[in-house]
Write an enzyme that holds these catalytic residues in place. Sequence first.
Site, short mmCIF file in Angstrom:
data_model
loop_
_atom_site.label_atom_id
_atom_site.label_comp_id
_atom_site.label_asym_id
_atom_site.label_seq_id
_atom_site.Cartn_x
_atom_site.Cartn_y
_atom_site.Cartn_z
N ILE A 1 0.85 -1.19 0.00
CA ILE A 1 0.00 0.00 0.00
C ILE A 1 0.89 1.24 0.00
CG2 ILE A 1 -1.88 1.19 1.16
CD1 ILE A 1 -2.49 -1.68 0.02
N GLU A 2 0.85 1.98 -1.11
CA GLU A 2 1.72 3.13 -1.28
C GLU A 2 0.95 4.41 -1.57
OE1 GLU A 2 5.23 2.41 -3.64
OE2 GLU A 2 5.04 0.23 -3.40
N GLY A 3 -0.36 4.37 -1.43
CA GLY A 3 -1.16 5.55 -1.68
C GLY A 3 -2.58 5.38 -1.15
#
Length: 384
Positions: free
Chosen positions: A156-158
């Site tokens: 999860i990067e955003g």
Amino acid sequence: MQQVNILVAFMAIFMTLTLAFDISSQSNFVAYWGQSSAGSQKPLKDYCQDSSVDAIVLAFLYQFPDTKLDFSANCRTTFAGSQILHCPEIAADIKQCQSNGKAVILSMGGAAGAYGFSSDSDAQKYADTVWDMFLGGSGSQRPFDDAILDGIDLDIEGGSTTGYAAFVAQLRSHFQTSSDKKYYITGAPQCPFPDAMLGSTLDSAWFDMVFVQFYNNYCGLDAYPQGFNYDKWDSWAKSQSANKNVKLYIGAPGSQSAAGRGYVDASTLSTIANEVRSKYSTFGGVMVWDASQAFDSSSWGTSVSSSLKSGASNKKRMLGMVPAAPVAVRTANITAGTLHARLDLVEKASVHSSEGDTFGFLIKAKSTDLPIQRGWQMHIPLPA
């Protein structure tokens, strides 16, 4: 004759169990696959035929809860009237990988995805969907047909941080309904601690493995040793993680072009990994982004994996071991000729020998035929 029949039946079971991903190992090599990071990539099965690789992470389920998948040209067909990919060839490859003892995990998220949950309830509902589409459930549209993946990865990067702990908890409630298959939850945070997107979820949800991305940041491999912060992640694993036995992996780019910064050559990474392993019990191995970068145009991945495995502790296994503190027990009722018996396999039981604690298999077999009801017991060491 009864003993022979039972042992023949057992050995067939034993051989299938030894070809399995070992989460307790400190020499695992995990590769992401599916994004053709190097410009092209081989089929999944090709990487799974390589003994260097222990687990594959499919990238990505890049949009949710409105499900969209991308494996960069390795799957183009969709279910009729749907945008959901249908990938029978990858399904066959997944089964081949698993038969070769590799774990295959699906990654959700990525750097360029559009994803997120509006609430815990939204996340729990999507966990049910993921269970039915990719894991042990049953759904009308399963992208990999009857192939059952080994777990889910959160990269999860955003977006929002909402719901991911609830998502993991709901998935784990499904895992508990499966007695014959082990599932994994993994995460791929950035190395700055705590991770901005996954930090709170890592603290509250049960993760089996965490692939820390030691690249594209100040705390990466190129900052070793002064700026490299594995010690902070080790402290988190032992004191804050819901799972105090969680395994941490050094995430590395597989080539210079695989990341903006953080790449180190195979020899340097091997040295770092072996030094970290010697200091920290939390170490589980190396994760690479990605398979195409690490294997297709160089021997980087093979070299790193070989160093990991040759440097791992391999205590000599011995017959005649005394079992203690079993890790897992598997039971099967078998028929061998006219004989009916129950087999109890204590898998990877901690045992004691003259050379210290090690691991092995304890097999207990008992005839269920009356009036015989005889029992036998033997110890099988893991291969050295």
